[in-house]
Design a protein around this motif. Structure first.
Motif, short mmCIF file in Angstrom:
data_model
loop_
_atom_site.label_atom_id
_atom_site.label_comp_id
_atom_site.label_asym_id
_atom_site.label_seq_id
_atom_site.Cartn_x
_atom_site.Cartn_y
_atom_site.Cartn_z
N ARG A 55 -33.15 -1.76 14.56
CA ARG A 55 -32.42 -0.58 14.09
C ARG A 55 -33.10 0.73 14.49
NH1 ARG A 55 -28.69 -1.02 8.96
NH2 ARG A 55 -27.57 -2.89 9.59
N VAL A 56 -33.96 0.66 15.48
CA VAL A 56 -34.66 1.86 15.95
C VAL A 56 -33.83 2.53 17.05
CG1 VAL A 56 -36.74 2.76 17.04
CG2 VAL A 56 -36.92 0.94 15.33
N LEU A 57 -33.24 3.66 16.71
CA LEU A 57 -32.38 4.37 17.66
C LEU A 57 -32.93 5.74 18.05
CD1 LEU A 57 -28.83 3.65 16.15
CD2 LEU A 57 -30.12 2.30 17.82
N SER A 58 -34.09 6.10 17.54
CA SER A 58 -34.60 7.44 17.77
C SER A 58 -35.84 7.48 18.65
CB SER A 58 -34.94 8.10 16.43
OG SER A 58 -35.91 7.33 15.73
N SER A 59 -36.42 6.34 18.96
CA SER A 59 -37.71 6.31 19.63
C SER A 59 -37.56 6.36 21.14
CB SER A 59 -38.48 5.05 19.25
OG SER A 59 -39.73 5.00 19.92
N MET A 60 -38.51 7.03 21.81
CA MET A 60 -38.59 7.00 23.27
C MET A 60 -39.60 5.97 23.75
SD MET A 60 -37.93 10.89 24.54
CE MET A 60 -36.22 11.36 24.87
N CYS A 61 -40.11 5.16 22.83
CA CYS A 61 -40.87 3.98 23.18
C CYS A 61 -40.00 2.76 22.91
CB CYS A 61 -42.17 3.90 22.39
SG CYS A 61 -43.35 5.20 22.82
N VAL A 70 -29.53 3.04 4.85
CA VAL A 70 -29.23 1.63 5.12
C VAL A 70 -30.08 1.08 6.26
CG1 VAL A 70 -26.90 1.76 4.17
CG2 VAL A 70 -27.26 2.19 6.63
N GLY A 71 -31.11 1.82 6.67
CA GLY A 71 -32.11 1.27 7.57
C GLY A 71 -32.09 1.72 9.00
N TRP A 72 -31.16 2.60 9.39
CA TRP A 72 -31.12 3.05 10.77
C TRP A 72 -32.18 4.12 10.99
CZ3 TRP A 72 -28.78 0.16 14.15
CH2 TRP A 72 -27.72 -0.64 13.74
N LYS A 73 -32.97 3.94 12.04
CA LYS A 73 -34.00 4.90 12.39
C LYS A 73 -33.41 5.88 13.41
CE LYS A 73 -36.91 2.71 9.81
NZ LYS A 73 -37.26 3.24 8.48
N ILE A 74 -32.89 6.98 12.88
CA ILE A 74 -32.27 8.01 13.70
C ILE A 74 -33.00 9.33 13.45
CG2 ILE A 74 -29.99 6.96 13.93
CD1 ILE A 74 -29.11 8.48 11.44
N SER A 75 -32.79 10.28 14.33
CA SER A 75 -33.47 11.57 14.19
C SER A 75 -32.50 12.69 14.51
CB SER A 75 -34.70 11.64 15.10
OG SER A 75 -34.30 11.58 16.47
N ARG A 105 -29.38 12.41 16.97
CA ARG A 105 -29.98 12.12 18.27
C ARG A 105 -30.25 10.62 18.35
NH1 ARG A 105 -35.27 11.30 19.23
NH2 ARG A 105 -36.11 11.62 21.33
N VAL A 106 -29.63 9.96 19.34
CA VAL A 106 -29.80 8.53 19.56
C VAL A 106 -30.26 8.32 20.99
CG1 VAL A 106 -28.64 6.30 19.73
CG2 VAL A 106 -28.10 7.84 17.83
N VAL A 107 -31.39 7.63 21.15
CA VAL A 107 -31.95 7.36 22.48
C VAL A 107 -31.66 5.91 22.83
CG1 VAL A 107 -33.97 7.53 23.96
CG2 VAL A 107 -33.80 8.97 21.91
N ALA A 136 -22.88 -2.22 15.40
CA ALA A 136 -23.24 -2.32 13.98
C ALA A 136 -23.49 -0.93 13.39
CB ALA A 136 -24.49 -3.19 13.83
N PHE A 137 -24.11 -0.06 14.16
CA PHE A 137 -24.35 1.31 13.72
C PHE A 137 -23.02 2.03 13.44
CE2 PHE A 137 -24.78 5.82 15.06
CZ PHE A 137 -25.70 6.25 14.11
#
Length: 355
Positions: free
Chosen positions: A11-17, A318-323, A331-333, A345-346
């Motif tokens: 659920r990580v949608l914000s990371s550039m790693c 609900v657990g989505w890692k967004i920024s 912002r979604v990467v 799902a998002f």
């Protein structure tokens, strides 16, 4: 005490790693205790670092990759700080300034404070790219460095690098390209950003982002050795008598993992990953637009859209890692670990929240 498990990327949608390639994991573990900061002692990892620089230089279209200068940094921040430091050390003005677009990474603010240089921030245009007229107005004889961004962290935009390079060199300054995130994506696009596209002096490109190496593995490249020579300090108690890096002791894991990832994935694996990520970004942008959100058209696989704060907060709950961007957009990467299924799902969770 039982050690916690690492966080899932599901659920990580914000990371550039992103999740490292299996070969990068294995190589990183093997070289974990080696120190490329002491190359005469740890000669095996020192040779790997030369290979890492050659591979990065190949990605960035350096005219002679086997002769390129650079090293594997802790990340884009260190590479950007070092680019500023090198340019400052090579400039003959007493009061040095650096010209950076407002889309530039916050590492340049760190660099200015650490190095006691003036940071001149210039505006971007309506499409979030650096305004060249503002750069022309900002440079003077004290300008040591002009910075262009090739894959901005908020909107994924690519600055007009050839024009910025001409402005910088006409003013007697050096040119630096921050392609920390975009560098592994841009070779498969038509953008002008590389050593071959313009006479840029230094370039940041991070294997631990889209390159799928294990963290930490950033990269600093230079067109010629003089840029790194300007960073060198004496190291009297080591067999290698000088050092150009910032951190000194470094784990060989980043070096070995970067080489393993690039040898496994360049070029076809990266090309396929870029194609998938770009398709996912286009799909998400269309899905959000269909639901009435104001979406900024993706240029690289990064989606930004105006988004009400209650919906943003509910998705986080609900657990989505967004920024958010600095202006407040979602912002979604779309990194390699972000699948179409995860995005579906998002959007499904978003629909439930909006119902």
């Amino acid at each position: 005490m039982q050690q916690p498990e690492p966080q899932s990327f599901d659920r990580v949608l914000s990371s550039m790693c992103t999740e490292p390639h299996p070969a990068a994991r294995e190589a990183g573990e093997r070289f974990l205790a080696t120190n490329p900061g002491d190359p005469a002692t740890y000669d095996a990892v020192a040779s790997l670092e030369e290979r890492a620089v050659e591979l990065l230089a190949t990605l960035a279209d350096h005219p002679t990759p086997t002769e390129a200068s650079g090293y594997v940094t802790s990340g884009g921040t260190e590479a950007n700080v070092q680019a500023v430091r090198s340019a400052r050390n090579r400039h003959d003005a007493s009061d040095v300034n650096v010209v950076v677009p407002e889309s530039g990474h916050f590492s340049f603010h760190k660099a200015a404070g650490l190095l006691d240089v003036e940071l001149r921030t210039v505006p971007v245009d309506g499409d979030y790219r650096t305004r060249t007229d503002a750069v022309s107005a900002a440079v003077d004889e004290s300008t040591a460095l002009v910075v262009g961004v090739a894959g901005s962290t908020e909107y994924g935009r690519v600055d007009p690098i050839p024009e910025l390079t001409r402005i910088a060199h006409d003013a007697g300054a050096r040119m630096h390209v921050d392609a920390a995130w975009g560098g592994f994506i841009l070779p498969f696009t038509g953008h002008e950003w590389s050593f071959d596209d313009a006479a840029v002096d230094t370039l940041t490109i991070d294997p631990h982002k889209f390159g799928q190496a294990a963290v930490p593995a950033g990269g600093l490249l230079a067109r010629d050795a003089a840029a790194l020579d300007a960073l060198a300090v004496d190291t009297p108690y080591l067999e290698t008598r000088s050092q150009a890096t910032l951190t000194g002791t470094r784990s060989g894991a980043g070096v070995a993992g970067a080489v393993a990832a690039m040898e496994a994935l360049w070029p076809d694996g990266y090309r396929d990953a870029v194609k998938r990520a770009s398709g996912n970004a286009d799909w998400l942008a269309a899905a959000l637009a269909d639901r009435g959100y104001d979406v900024i058209e993706p240029e690289l696989p990064l989606v930004a859209a105006s988004f009400p704060e209650p919906e943003f907060d509910a998705l986080r709950e609900v657990g989505w890692k967004i920024s958010r961007t600095a202006s407040g957009e979602l912002r979604v990467v779309c990194m390699p670990h972000v699948t179409r299924g995860a995005l579906r799902a998002f959007v499904a969770d978003l629909d439930r929240i909006r119902a």
